[in-house]
Design a protein around this motif. Structure first.
Motif, PDB file in Angstrom:
ATOM      1  N   GLY A 326       0.811  -1.215   0.000  1.00 30.92           N
ATOM      2  CA  GLY A 326       0.000   0.000   0.000  1.00 30.92           C
ATOM      3  C   GLY A 326       0.837   1.255   0.000  1.00 30.92           C
ATOM      4  N   GLY A 327       2.009   1.212   0.651  1.00 34.53           N
ATOM      5  CA  GLY A 327       2.905   2.376   0.627  1.00 34.53           C
ATOM      6  C   GLY A 327       3.412   2.658  -0.766  1.00 34.53           C
ATOM      7  N   ALA A 328       3.814   1.597  -1.507  1.00 34.41           N
ATOM      8  CA  ALA A 328       4.254   1.794  -2.885  1.00 34.41           C
ATOM      9  C   ALA A 328       3.109   2.328  -3.736  1.00 34.41           C
ATOM     10  CB  ALA A 328       4.776   0.473  -3.452  1.00 34.41           C
ATOM     11  N   GLY A 329       1.897   1.794  -3.502  1.00 36.62           N
ATOM     12  CA  GLY A 329       0.744   2.290  -4.247  1.00 36.62           C
ATOM     13  C   GLY A 329       0.433   3.735  -3.920  1.00 36.62           C
ATOM     14  N   ALA A 330       0.602   4.135  -2.663  1.00 35.03           N
ATOM     15  CA  ALA A 330       0.343   5.522  -2.267  1.00 35.03           C
ATOM     16  C   ALA A 330       1.320   6.475  -2.949  1.00 35.03           C
ATOM     17  CB  ALA A 330       0.440   5.654  -0.752  1.00 35.03           C
ATOM     18  N   VAL A 331       2.583   6.073  -3.058  1.00 32.43           N
ATOM     19  CA  VAL A 331       3.571   6.902  -3.768  1.00 32.43           C
ATOM     20  C   VAL A 331       3.185   7.047  -5.229  1.00 32.43           C
ATOM     21  CG1 VAL A 331       5.961   6.969  -4.561  1.00 32.43           C
ATOM     22  CG2 VAL A 331       5.454   6.388  -2.189  1.00 32.43           C
ATOM     23  N   ALA A 357       7.975   3.693  -7.632  1.00 29.22           N
ATOM     24  CA  ALA A 357       7.393   2.634  -6.807  1.00 29.22           C
ATOM     25  C   ALA A 357       8.216   1.352  -6.908  1.00 29.22           C
ATOM     26  CB  ALA A 357       5.951   2.376  -7.238  1.00 29.22           C
ATOM     27  N   ALA A 358       8.666   1.027  -8.130  1.00 31.77           N
ATOM     28  CA  ALA A 358       9.477  -0.175  -8.308  1.00 31.77           C
ATOM     29  C   ALA A 358      10.786  -0.066  -7.531  1.00 31.77           C
ATOM     30  CB  ALA A 358       9.753  -0.407  -9.789  1.00 31.77           C
ATOM     31  N   GLY A 359      11.374   1.122  -7.526  1.00 38.39           N
ATOM     32  CA  GLY A 359      12.608   1.321  -6.765  1.00 38.39           C
ATOM     33  C   GLY A 359      12.393   1.120  -5.279  1.00 38.39           C
ATOM     34  N   LEU A 360      11.262   1.626  -4.767  1.00 37.63           N
ATOM     35  CA  LEU A 360      10.964   1.444  -3.353  1.00 37.63           C
ATOM     36  C   LEU A 360      10.755  -0.036  -3.011  1.00 37.63           C
ATOM     37  CD1 LEU A 360       8.495   4.426  -2.823  1.00 37.63           C
ATOM     38  CD2 LEU A 360      10.797   4.222  -1.880  1.00 37.63           C
TER      39      LEU A 360
END
Length: 512
Positions: A326-331, A357-360
């Motif tokens: 969800g954090g990657a999706g929020a970014v 998001a992929a980097g995170l």
């Protein structure tokens, strides 16, 4: 009119498919390399017994794993009892858990990036990989509780008994697989409370009686396991120490198998909790991940029996993966939203947001690589070194028809040395069981029962392969005195002593 999409293309476009395939690949990589350790040997020795012998054993020990043993009995009857065959159900279950995590994140965050990222993140922690490659119930329990979380969310959206039924089934399977998994109710209560607060609908208040009733229905099939397991808890769990407050503080590192990996998940979780969008849903996941751990810690800290062990709470990791996804999706959503407000090209913004998001998501995976490698060497499943295969290899190389074998029993039966070495012996190498009064099946236990009078159970073998715990040059000195005295009188000193790194193998030959 849009061209028809091939069914394979539609399947590959589902958010759960790639996470499941990645988890299959990660779990299947070097699946047969680590030797079976004593808990997996317990699975083998119970699952391969007749149904009557299996159920008689559960009356005395390991009732909490009874449902898993019954499942594995059927599995081994079809697929055999090789190392890979024993571990394959766990790989499949963890792949199912990854798919369920993706669907859960999609339902909560409404974002493909969050959904796919969450499922992929489940494959990152080394503890998930390790138990995806272990012939124990933890992967199946993780899958069952992940399913229960998804079914609970579905039931909260439109409460009906058709939606509560899958939830009850998943919870019952999880509880039957491992009773501690029912502690997830602590997190689910908080999830339901936040749902009620968010919706503030009078219709939703029926959840106040529907959810508790569903939990009771799910618990009913587990009651026999509870009753049997409670009588066996001292023998099963007496070795687990009472946890300290520090144990709770650092428990995330235990769950993830690494401080670095856990700390790499935390920023993604914080992004989901802080960035605008679906913050209440993020808090639901956080409480679902944390509260069961706190509940088990409190019970273990204040009670007579401790249940606070990393693998017992592995089922909480899917909630962490969904939260981090969800954090990657929020970014991704924040970057694309900002681009729209600035009038930037949607495709370019989406590409930049996707790369970010992929980097995170890649950071935890990179941090986990050393630990992922460490759970795949030969002895990586052993909490203590148990070279069963090495001992079996030495015995097989020097075996003669009519040889005997003696291994730790009684108070040392916890090491599972007898069934562990026996598993790796070829079918035509079957030494006479020295100092054994009854076989494990007849004793209704995991290991054979020791003979109370060693001399009466020595047999007429001319050579004995002696296995003792630890590395020593004096194996007779580490044995029970009555057994050692019989061997000294009849055989003298060992002809050959071979320390194997956790076990010592000696050969006694009275003709030498």
């Amino acid at each position: 009119m849009r061209p028809a999409v091939h069914p394979v293309g539609r399947l590959l476009g589902q958010v759960w498919v790639w996470p499941a395939l990645v988890m299959l690949a990660v779990g299947g990589y070097r699946l047969g390399t680590p030797d079976l350790w004593r808990d997996e040997i317990a699975t083998w020795t119970v699952a391969t017994r007749s149904p009557g012998d299996l159920f008689r054993l559960l009356q005395h020990i390991d009732a909490s794993n009874g449902a898993y043993y019954v499942l594995m009995h059927g599995w081994t009857a079809v697929f055999g009892d090789s190392t890979i065959a024993l571990r394959t159900p766990s790989v499949l279950a963890m792949a199912g858990a990854a798919a369920l995590v993706s669907l859960t994140a999609q339902r909560l965050f409404g974002n493909r990036v969050a959904a796919v990222g969450a499922g992929l993140l489940l494959a990152v922690p080394s503890e998930i990989s390790r138990y995806a490659q272990e012939a124990r119930s933890y992967a199946l329990v993780t899958c069952a509780i992940a399913a229960a979380s998804l079914f609970l969310l579905r039931a909260l959206d439109r409460p009906s008994w058709r939606r509560w039924a899958p939830y009850c089934l998943a919870m019952a399977l999880g509880g039957a697989g491992h009773l501690i998994s029912f502690s997830t109710v602590a997190g689910q209560v908080a999830l339901v409370a936040l749902h009620l607060w968010r919706t503030r609908s009078a219709v939703e208040w029926r959840l106040l009686w529907q959810y508790p009733l569903a939990v009771v229905v799910a618990a009913l099939p587990v009651l026999p396991v509870v009753l049997l397991g409670s009588r066996q808890s001292d023998r099963q769990l007496g070795w687990i120490p009472t946890p300290s407050p520090e144990d709770l503080t650092y428990f995330g590192e235990v769950l993830f198998g690494s401080e670095d990996v856990f700390h790499a998940f935390l920023p993604l979780a914080l992004l989901a909790l802080l960035l605008p969008g679906r913050r209440i849903q993020a808090w639901q996941l956080l409480l679902l991940a944390v509260l069961p751990v706190v509940a088990v810690w409190l019970v273990s800290w204040s009670g007579e029996t401790s249940y606070f062990l990393g693998r017992y709470l592995l089922f909480t990791v899917p909630a962490w993966a969904a939260l981090a996804g969800g954090g990657a999706g929020a970014v991704y959503g924040a970057v694309t939203g900002l681009a729209r407000r600035l009038g930037r090209a949607p495709r370019g913004a989406a590409a930049v947001a996707g790369l970010l998001a992929a980097g995170l998501l890649a950071v935890p995976a990179v941090k986990a690589l050393p630990e992922q490698q460490s759970v795949r060497y030969v002895g990586s499943h052993n909490r203590s070194v148990e070279p069963f295969k090495a001992a079996a290899r030495e015995i097989t190389a020097g075996y003669r028809a009519g040889d005997g074998m003696a291994a730790p029993l009684g108070v040392q039966a916890w090491a599972m040395a007898w069934p562990g070495v026996s598993y790796y012996l070829p079918s035509d190498v079957r030494p006479y069981p020295v100092f054994v009064a009854r076989s494990a099946e007849d004793a209704e236990d995991l290991s054979p029962a020791p003979c109370p009078q060693p001399e009466a159970c020595l047999g007429e073998v001319s050579r004995i392969w002696l296995i003792v715990l630890g590395d020593t040059e004096d194996p007779l000195g580490t044995m029970p005195p009555d057994q050692a005295q019989v061997l000294r009188t009849r055989y003298g000193v060992p002809d050959r002593v071979t320390p194997l790194g956790g076990l010592t193998l000696a050969l006694l030959d009275r003709d030498v």
